[in-house]
Enzyme design. Structure first.
Site, PDB file in Angstrom:
ATOM      1  N   SER A  82      40.118  35.137 -21.519  1.00 25.13           N
ATOM      2  CA  SER A  82      41.228  34.326 -21.069  1.00 25.13           C
ATOM      3  C   SER A  82      40.887  33.353 -19.930  1.00 25.13           C
ATOM      4  O   SER A  82      41.666  32.441 -19.664  1.00 25.13           O
ATOM      5  CB  SER A  82      42.358  35.238 -20.605  1.00 25.13           C
ATOM      6  OG  SER A  82      41.954  35.974 -19.467  1.00 25.13           O
ATOM      7  N   SER A  90      37.440  38.928 -20.372  1.00 24.29           N
ATOM      8  CA  SER A  90      37.959  37.585 -20.069  1.00 24.29           C
ATOM      9  C   SER A  90      37.116  36.734 -19.135  1.00 24.29           C
ATOM     10  O   SER A  90      37.413  35.551 -18.940  1.00 24.29           O
ATOM     11  CB  SER A  90      39.374  37.688 -19.493  1.00 24.29           C
ATOM     12  OG  SER A  90      40.282  37.925 -20.529  1.00 24.29           O
ATOM     13  N   LYS A 106      41.210  30.774 -11.261  1.00 24.16           N
ATOM     14  CA  LYS A 106      42.083  31.103 -12.386  1.00 24.16           C
ATOM     15  C   LYS A 106      43.520  31.202 -11.879  1.00 24.16           C
ATOM     16  O   LYS A 106      43.761  31.727 -10.777  1.00 24.16           O
ATOM     17  CB  LYS A 106      41.632  32.427 -13.010  1.00 24.16           C
ATOM     18  CG  LYS A 106      42.307  32.789 -14.309  1.00 24.16           C
ATOM     19  CD  LYS A 106      41.685  34.070 -14.886  1.00 24.16           C
ATOM     20  CE  LYS A 106      42.292  34.446 -16.231  1.00 24.16           C
ATOM     21  NZ  LYS A 106      41.636  35.641 -16.815  1.00 24.16           N
TER      22      LYS A 106
END
Lengths: 95, 453, 489
Positions: C154, C178, C79
């Site tokens: 996310s 997330s 990420k």
């Protein structure tokens, strides 16, 4: 909680967030709506509850007072949007 | 840099407790850190890790001597926080060198170049903020408080308190009020006080400024002001800034800290005796004159050197005289401090014993001290090698006295004619002949006898 | 079977046993990314040459007889809020669009040490604020199961990449769901460890007291393997817990027999999609048949979770994101007049709508006059939420419930209504508020094509039980082996 444009301006200034007139209007309605939802918290009686800041009650975490190799100054400056030599350059601080 | 996290340095925490204890503060059994949020170019995270509602310590005091009068300054709190970076203003110095504003924020003068520079090298370094109650009434009292505070912090080994290096910094709050009024007036905070001298000057200036404002029918605005040492005045620092709202909240990146009574006691036990108490003890128990005691206790190293000497030889006054006289002179001339002085307490005590025991004269003693500093040899060796033992028997001195009398007919005549001062010149001549080794009282007695009283 | 569809542990053994070279694995991964990522937009930055160099170095070290790490040769996606030395780390924000860290996050160091091949940095909601990956300054990532839908967020980029086989595993961060919510929406496994289990050093902060890094994988064993690699105390993170890291693989196959599972009734209430509810109920039946006992429990403050979370998280975020001021890194607005204008313009231009909204919300909640009524109050509710879990775990070993109330929704469906988007986190935020571990595993396909996730929640530092329950379920079903068909762009 009724959010008015003056409050939006005040909060935006604290956050150093520039606003367009459209932004200001949008925040008035969005924040009003979100805060109206958040205010369901007021229906709870939590008078006796100790505020929980950290999920776990860790205590007394230190690092030893030992000299460690520090990253080269250039590392810290590498991403500077503007600089002069080893300094970060910013707009004049006082008028 | 994004992603980087803080971890508290253990030494900073322990030194903070030590300083708080030296200032007679109460140590919090539980303490935590908070974020103080505001934007300023010297603040790299746009918040400062500080302590808000549960500081490390509170409610202490420090006794200050103000021209012989005792003043107790109460300490409101002492808390840990992180230092900011340094802002620099390019135009201040000739040649375009960046000039340092020295303080934790703000610059000294507006720049023509339209920019400022930031150096973050010291940001994140731990510091202890010590806040007093409004207990000082004059710039002099503030000056003496800061002096006493510095002495305590140096003494307790917390900081070298070197203002030039920024290891001691000071912001001063000032307010004025009409004579007889009970309530304090609106205060202003003055920053950029880089020396004790500036502190006193800035306070005097700021108080005068406030009085002028009030007498003209104006109102003092609560604000942060900056001392400009060049112009010799204070001026508002963040004129255009709105009221602050620091939005303090608990720092989630650091855990809280629990300080046990045992830990407090361990740190307390390691504290040295503080200068004021030590000074009083030197006067009361060792019989030193107050002035000497004060000088000896200003520097912890000197005080400890003195105590080491007294422990070896119970002659506090003589030792104090040596330390404050010839030893200090040697240190000054050779740019030594008490820690780097090659003559350690046991060696100095040997010298004092030789003099006090009348084995060498005081005069010879001074030269021996110099030789000790230069060569590192001990006093006895120097005395032995150079044959400096005092000549204190009439049989040895008699011929020398006769020789001097024979060679100084004029002085003899003068003396006999009533010029008693001529005697000391004759004593001097004998001392010169003996290279200072002659016992002065004996020489005087012999001369008087031979000159017929 | 395509090499990249192998579980990480099998791929690792193949590389370690020199049946396949790390170079070959890296090349395959990069080729697949090149082919499919223009469609999915899971990656923001690729480490093409660097990954190949790492692979060659790994092959050489294995050839020299050096022991390969537990993730040797496994292509992994990170990420883009995990700092990577020399590799752009944007948090999917314009304000960090050109930011190149000069250090590696602790988890990145650990993955490198474990031999993982880091192929690239993945898309996300800007600063991890969002539940759809639509709040990226660089455009949304699409769900590999249905490219008209969001992958969740996310951590949508890593999740889509793992689901589509562009990488074998990856790391996300979970502040309010997330990792788990996108894992649920993309049909993969997502594990949020206990707060403090994994170092946050080098994770660009969203909400410091809630953020936790965790693995996103295609099966439970790989999640355990990755957690093993990244867990452990870190002297650079004061909040990383000084607890021993257990062997997460030890009890993995112990099965469900004898475990007491709690079913929190508040997680099956109004607003839940009926297909989600029935899939999760069926999954609970599977666990029951596998030997677990179940009982209904109550987490009475669940309904207040979103309200409390959307005060606490924005409050911390408003402070954490104050550092993006145009001075030291990232964007600085051009042509501004004076300091204040430089700050305000930089931040106005640099932050997207959702991030700005949360900065406003959080600044408000901490500001003078509102602190007690909002921030302080939310912290007290947070205490109650944690107390709820403590009480429930008095009688059960783990909780089972849905991860997301709905399967993947359409792109743009909730984009104009922030509050609706916030409510997507209703089953995930309370776990972060309490700091506990949780996992999402695939447990069905809504309408035969959209994944549904089963969420398993555990006691603090008891990821082992969470993983054990997840694995017990996975053993009995094959939802985890279903893969989406992704057409090339």
């Amino acid at each position: 909680m009724k959010v008015d444009p003056a409050l939006v301006d005040h909060v935006a200034r604290l956050a150093r967030l520039g606003l367009t007139p459209d932004d200001r209007l949008r925040y008035v309605s969005e924040l009003t709506r979100i805060l109206a939802y958040v205010e369901k918290l007021n229906t709870l009686d939590v008078a006796g509850a100790e505020p929980l800041v950290h999920p776990f009650e860790g205590r007394n975490v230190f690092r030893p007072d030992a000299v460690q190799a520090s990253p080269p100054p250039e590392d810290g400056l590498a991403n500077a949007p503007d600089r002069i030599e080893k300094f970060f350059k910013v707009p004049k601080v006082i008028e | 840099m994004p992603g980087v996290l803080p971890v508290l340095n253990r030494a900073a925490y322990e030194l903070g407790i030590r300083a708080a204890l030296a200032l007679h503060c109460e140590i919090a059994p539980f303490t935590k850190f908070d974020r103080k949020n505001y934007f300023y170019p010297d603040l790299p995270k746009a918040y400062q890790i500080s302590q808000f509602d549960i500081p490390l310590s509170r409610q202490g005091w420090l006794d200050v001597d103000v021209a012989g009068r005792a003043l107790r300054v109460r300490i409101h709190r002492a808390h840990l926080e992180e230092d900011a970076g340094k802002l620099l203003h390019p135009e201040l110095r000739e040649g375009g060198d960046p000039a340092d504003d020295g303080g934790g924020g703000g610059g000294v003068r507006a720049g023509r170049a339209g920019y400022s520079l930031v150096d973050f090298n010291r940001s994140g370094v731990p510091l202890l903020e010590i806040v007093t109650e409004p207990d000082m009434r004059t710039p002099e009292e503030a000056y003496e408080y800061l002096t006493a505070l510095k002495r305590v912090l140096q003494y307790s080994g917390v900081s070298d308190c070197d203002m030039e290096k920024g290891s001691l910094r000071c912001d001063a709050n000032v307010s004025v009020r009409p004579r007889g009024s009970e309530t304090l007036g609106t205060r202003t905070e003055t920053k950029n006080l880089n020396s004790f001298k500036f502190l006193a000057k800035a306070l005097a200036h700021e108080a005068a400024r406030q009085i002028k404002v009030l007498e003209a029918g104006g109102r003092v605005v609560q604000e942060t002001r900056l001392w400009d040492p060049i112009a010799g005045e204070t001026r508002p620092m963040r004129s255009k800034e709105e009221a602050h709202d620091y939005r303090y909240f608990p720092e989630p990146d650091l855990v809280p800290f629990v300080i046990t009574p045992a830990e407090v006691e361990r740190i307390r036990a390691a504290l040295p005796e503080m200068p004021a108490e030590r000074c009083a003890r030197f006067v009361e128990q060792l019989g030193l004159p107050p002035k000497d005691a004060e000088v000896l206790t200003t520097d912890r190293g000197l005080a400890e050197y003195f105590e080491s000497c007294v422990a070896l030889e119970n002659a506090p006054r003589a030792i104090a005289n040596w330390l404050l006289g010839d030893v200090r002179k040697e240190m000054n001339e050779r740019h030594l401090d008490i820690e780097s002085l090659p003559v350690r307490p046991e060696r100095l005590v040997e010298l004092v014993r030789l003099v006090e025991g009348a084995q060498i004269t005081r005069l010879v003693g001074k030269d021996v001290l110099t030789e000790m500093v230069v060569s590192g040899k001990d006093a006895a060796a120097i005395v032995r090698e150079k044959g400096l033992l005092q000549i204190a028997d009439a049989a040895s001195l008699g011929p020398i006295v006769d020789k001097v009398l024979g060679a100084n007919a004029k002085a003899v005549t003068d003396y006999r004619a009533g010029k008693k001062a001529a005697l000391s010149s004759l004593v001097g001549q004998v001392m010169k002949e003996t290279r200072g080794k002659a016992n002065a009282p004996l020489v005087t007695r012999l001369l008087q006898e031979k000159l017929g009283g | 079977m395509e090499m990249l569809d192998l579980p990480a542990h099998e791929l690792r053994d193949a590389v370690a046993g020199r049946r396949v070279s790390a170079r070959e694995v890296a090349e395959r991964s990069l080729v697949r990314i090149e082919r499919l990522d223009p469609r999915l937009k899971a990656f923001l930055t690729l480490r093409k040459d660097a990954a190949l160099r790492d692979a060659d170095a790994l092959d050489a070290s294995i050839a020299r007889g050096e022991p390969p790490g537990p993730l040797a040769g496994v292509p992994m996606a990170l990420k883009d809020n995990l700092c990577t030395r020399g590799v752009r780390t944007t948090c999917a924000s314009r304000i960090l669009g050109n930011f190149v860290p000069t250090y590696d996050a602790t988890v990145v160091e650990k993955l490198r040490a474990a031999g993982a091949l880091l192929v690239g940095k993945t898309n996300m909601d800007e600063f991890a604020m969002g539940s759809s990956t639509e709040n990226s300054a660089f455009g949304p990532t699409l769900n590999p199961w249905d490219v008209t839908r969001v992958p969740g967020g996310s951590s949508g980029g890593t999740t889509a990449a793992v689901a589509a086989g562009l990488a074998t595993a990856g790391l996300g961060s979970d502040t309010g769901g997330s990792i788990r919510q996108p894992a649920s929406l993309c049909g993969v496994v997502g594990l949020k460890p206990t707060y403090g289990r994994v170092s946050r050093f080098g994770l660009v902060a969203f909400a410091s007291s809630l953020d936790q890094i965790g693995p996103i994988t295609r099966n439970v064993r790989d999640a355990a393997l990755c957690l093993q690699a990244i867990a452990g105390p870190d002297p650079r993170d004061s909040t990383s817990a000084s607890v021993e890291t257990p062997d997460f693989l030890r009890d993995l196959e112990a099965g469900a027999k004898g475990l007491r599972l709690g079913i929190p009734k508040e997680y099956f209430g109004a607003g839940i999609d009926p297909e989600v509810a029935s899939a999760v109920e069926a999954a609970i039946d599977v666990l029951r048949r596998a030997g677990a006992t179940t009982q209904e429990v109550s987490l009475p403050h669940t309904d207040y979770g979103i309200a409390a979370y959307y005060v606490v998280a924005p409050a911390e975020a408003s402070s954490n994101l104050a550092r993006y001021d145009g001075v030291r890194y990232g964007l600085r607005a051009a042509d501004t007049r004076g300091l204040l204008s430089m700050y305000e313009e930089t931040r106005r231009q640099g932050f997207g709508r959702e991030v700005s909204r949360r900065i406003m919300l959080g600044t408000f909640a901490l500001s003078s006059g509102y602190y007690d009524a909002y921030y302080q109050k939310a912290l007290k509710v947070r205490r109650r939420i944690k107390d709820d879990f403590d009480a429930a775990f008095g009688s059960v070993d783990a909780l089972v419930c849905p991860t997301s109330p709905v399967p993947a929704f359409k792109l743009g469906e909730k984009a104009d209504d922030p509050l609706q988007m916030y409510l997507a986190d209703v089953f995930t935020v309370c776990l972060n508020m309490a700091g506990l571990p949780g996992i999402s595993v695939p447990c069905g396909l809504a309408g035969g094509k959209l994944p549904i996730g089963l969420q398993i929640l555990g006691r603090a530092f008891d990821e082992s039980t969470v993983l054990r329950v997840a694995r017990a379920y996975e053993r009995e079903t094959d939802w985890h082996s279903r893969r989406p068909e992704v057409a090339e762009a």
